[in-house]
Design a protein around this motif. Structure first.
Motif, mmCIF file in Angstrom:
data_model
loop_
_atom_site.group_PDB
_atom_site.id
_atom_site.type_symbol
_atom_site.label_atom_id
_atom_site.label_comp_id
_atom_site.label_asym_id
_atom_site.label_seq_id
_atom_site.Cartn_x
_atom_site.Cartn_y
_atom_site.Cartn_z
ATOM 1 N N THR A 116 12.349 -21.574 -44.015
ATOM 2 C CA THR A 116 11.469 -22.548 -43.363
ATOM 3 C C THR A 116 11.339 -22.244 -41.877
ATOM 4 O O THR A 116 10.236 -22.291 -41.316
ATOM 5 N N VAL A 117 12.455 -21.926 -41.226
ATOM 6 C CA VAL A 117 12.433 -21.582 -39.805
ATOM 7 C C VAL A 117 11.571 -20.343 -39.576
ATOM 8 O O VAL A 117 10.735 -20.309 -38.661
ATOM 9 N N THR A 118 11.738 -19.333 -40.414
ATOM 10 C CA THR A 118 10.951 -18.105 -40.275
ATOM 11 C C THR A 118 9.466 -18.385 -40.404
ATOM 12 O O THR A 118 8.662 -17.948 -39.568
ATOM 13 N N GLN A 119 9.090 -19.113 -41.438
ATOM 14 C CA GLN A 119 7.676 -19.398 -41.669
ATOM 15 C C GLN A 119 7.081 -20.227 -40.541
ATOM 16 O O GLN A 119 5.973 -19.955 -40.075
ATOM 17 N N THR A 120 7.809 -21.217 -40.093
ATOM 18 C CA THR A 120 7.292 -22.104 -39.051
ATOM 19 C C THR A 120 7.181 -21.390 -37.707
ATOM 20 O O THR A 120 6.137 -21.446 -37.050
ATOM 21 N N LEU A 121 8.245 -20.724 -37.295
ATOM 22 C CA LEU A 121 8.222 -20.054 -35.993
ATOM 23 C C LEU A 121 7.237 -18.890 -35.951
ATOM 24 O O LEU A 121 6.634 -18.621 -34.912
ATOM 25 N N SER A 122 7.066 -18.195 -37.066
ATOM 26 C CA SER A 122 6.156 -17.045 -37.085
ATOM 27 C C SER A 122 4.702 -17.447 -36.925
ATOM 28 O O SER A 122 3.864 -16.614 -36.566
ATOM 29 N N LEU A 123 4.394 -18.706 -37.177
ATOM 30 C CA LEU A 123 3.019 -19.164 -36.980
ATOM 31 C C LEU A 123 2.594 -19.084 -35.514
ATOM 32 O O LEU A 123 1.436 -18.779 -35.219
ATOM 33 N N VAL A 124 3.514 -19.352 -34.603
ATOM 34 C CA VAL A 124 3.173 -19.369 -33.174
ATOM 35 C C VAL A 124 2.687 -17.994 -32.699
ATOM 36 O O VAL A 124 1.581 -17.877 -32.168
ATOM 37 N N PRO A 125 3.469 -16.910 -32.888
ATOM 38 C CA PRO A 125 2.945 -15.617 -32.439
ATOM 39 C C PRO A 125 1.753 -15.141 -33.270
ATOM 40 O O PRO A 125 0.897 -14.407 -32.751
ATOM 41 N N ALA A 126 1.680 -15.554 -34.528
ATOM 42 C CA ALA A 126 0.519 -15.172 -35.339
ATOM 43 C C ALA A 126 -0.750 -15.778 -34.750
ATOM 44 O O ALA A 126 -1.770 -15.085 -34.592
ATOM 45 N N PHE A 127 -0.707 -17.054 -34.404
ATOM 46 C CA PHE A 127 -1.872 -17.687 -33.779
ATOM 47 C C PHE A 127 -2.162 -17.077 -32.410
ATOM 48 O O PHE A 127 -3.321 -16.914 -32.033
ATOM 49 N N LEU A 129 -1.671 -13.970 -31.547
ATOM 50 C CA LEU A 129 -2.354 -12.703 -31.785
ATOM 51 C C LEU A 129 -3.775 -12.906 -32.279
ATOM 52 O O LEU A 129 -4.688 -12.173 -31.898
ATOM 53 N N ILE A 130 -3.979 -13.903 -33.128
ATOM 54 C CA ILE A 130 -5.325 -14.188 -33.631
ATOM 55 C C ILE A 130 -6.234 -14.626 -32.489
ATOM 56 O O ILE A 130 -7.368 -14.142 -32.350
ATOM 57 N N ILE A 131 -5.746 -15.520 -31.662
ATOM 58 C CA ILE A 131 -6.561 -16.024 -30.553
ATOM 59 C C ILE A 131 -6.829 -14.917 -29.530
ATOM 60 O O ILE A 131 -7.966 -14.755 -29.064
ATOM 61 N N ALA A 132 -5.802 -14.140 -29.193
ATOM 62 C CA ALA A 132 -5.993 -13.047 -28.223
ATOM 63 C C ALA A 132 -6.961 -12.012 -28.781
ATOM 64 O O ALA A 132 -7.813 -11.494 -28.050
ATOM 65 N N GLY A 133 -6.871 -11.733 -30.073
ATOM 66 C CA GLY A 133 -7.776 -10.762 -30.685
ATOM 67 C C GLY A 133 -9.201 -11.263 -30.784
ATOM 68 O O GLY A 133 -10.153 -10.511 -30.564
ATOM 69 N N SER A 134 -9.355 -12.535 -31.089
ATOM 70 C CA SER A 134 -10.711 -13.075 -31.223
ATOM 71 C C SER A 134 -11.365 -13.327 -29.871
ATOM 72 O O SER A 134 -12.584 -13.394 -29.780
ATOM 73 N N ALA A 135 -10.560 -13.436 -28.826
ATOM 74 C CA ALA A 135 -11.117 -13.652 -27.482
ATOM 75 C C ALA A 135 -11.535 -12.340 -26.840
ATOM 76 O O ALA A 135 -12.008 -12.336 -25.711
ATOM 77 N N GLY A 136 -11.338 -11.252 -27.555
ATOM 78 C CA GLY A 136 -11.730 -9.953 -27.032
ATOM 79 C C GLY A 136 -10.795 -9.422 -25.968
ATOM 80 O O GLY A 136 -11.197 -8.655 -25.109
ATOM 81 N N ALA A 137 -9.541 -9.832 -26.012
ATOM 82 C CA ALA A 137 -8.567 -9.360 -25.035
ATOM 83 C C ALA A 137 -8.370 -7.863 -25.220
ATOM 84 O O ALA A 137 -8.041 -7.404 -26.297
ATOM 85 N N GLU A 138 -8.583 -7.109 -24.157
ATOM 86 C CA GLU A 138 -8.498 -5.656 -24.244
ATOM 87 C C GLU A 138 -7.215 -5.109 -23.634
ATOM 88 O O GLU A 138 -7.003 -3.917 -23.628
ATOM 89 N N SER A 139 -6.385 -5.956 -23.119
ATOM 90 C CA SER A 139 -5.144 -5.520 -22.505
ATOM 91 C C SER A 139 -4.137 -5.130 -23.579
ATOM 92 O O SER A 139 -4.065 -5.735 -24.649
ATOM 93 N N ALA A 140 -3.346 -4.117 -23.289
ATOM 94 C CA ALA A 140 -2.285 -3.703 -24.208
ATOM 95 C C ALA A 140 -1.129 -4.701 -24.204
ATOM 96 O O ALA A 140 -0.263 -4.639 -25.070
ATOM 97 N N ASN A 141 -1.143 -5.610 -23.247
ATOM 98 C CA ASN A 141 -0.062 -6.591 -23.154
ATOM 99 C C ASN A 141 -0.022 -7.505 -24.371
ATOM 100 O O ASN A 141 1.052 -7.878 -24.840
ATOM 101 N N TYR A 142 -1.170 -7.915 -24.865
ATOM 102 C CA TYR A 142 -1.227 -8.916 -25.931
ATOM 103 C C TYR A 142 -0.562 -8.458 -27.226
ATOM 104 O O TYR A 142 0.287 -9.170 -27.753
#
Length: 179
Positions: A116-127, A129-142
């Motif tokens: 449960t902890v894994t599934q719940t916490l992994s949502l934060v970085p997944a979102f 990455l999704i938001i940074a990718g959909s916003a067209g972020a071109e930096s290698a930092n993301y």
């Protein structure tokens, strides 16, 4: 045709290997097997995970300093994790055949919480990455920061069962691990 399936033979092998390693480590770190000392290790891991998350956030903004901070985090994580596994008897990942009913119930409960902890916490970085990718972020930092955050959440979830069992487990019997 053999009576045992491949899975049964593998589980028997795991149990034999676990018991062999448990026998090897039985007398290691006897003063760290107390509940108080195990709790120190669990708190140390929690602080290390917090630092890892902070490193991931720093990497979002600064790719010069951020990645360099990951090395000290790993240098602290691996010894803490190894010591906790040794002093708690690796009950979080022990094979079913080597545990009694109470230990099995405790292990399964801790594993359920870990999932449960894994599934719940992994949502934060997944979102993230999704938001940074959909916003067209071109930096290698993301992607780098997101990768560190995903790795950290997986480590947290994977360590959670041992941390729970290390925190809640009773002190060993006085004759179990004589110093």
């Amino acid at each position: 045709m053999p009576d045992n399936s491949v899975l049964d033979r593998y589980q028997a092998y795991r149990a034999r290997r676990f018991l062999h390693r448990e026998n090897q480590h039985r007398d290691w770190l006897p003063s760290w097997r107390t509940r108080h000392r195990r709790r120190i290790l669990v708190v140390g891991l929690a602080v290390t995970f917090t630092f890892m998350i902070a490193v991931g956030i720093v990497c979002h903004f600064d790719m010069v300093v951020g990645p360099l901070l990951w090395l000290p985090a790993m240098l602290v994580f691996f010894p803490l994790w190894t010591i906790l596994q040794i002093v708690s008897g690796r009950r979080g990942d022990a094979p079913r055949d080597v545990l009694d009913e109470w230990e099995l119930q405790q292990r399964d409960s801790a594993r359920s919480i870990g999932l449960t902890v894994t599934q719940t916490l992994s949502l934060v970085p997944a979102f993230y990455l999704i938001i940074a990718g959909s916003a067209g972020a071109e930096s290698a930092n993301y992607p780098y920061a997101g990768g560190l955050l995903v790795l950290t959440t997986i480590l947290i979830g994977g360590c959670t069962p041992a941390m729970i069992l290390g925190w809640t487990g009773p002190d060993p019997e006085p004759d179990d691990h004589a110093a």
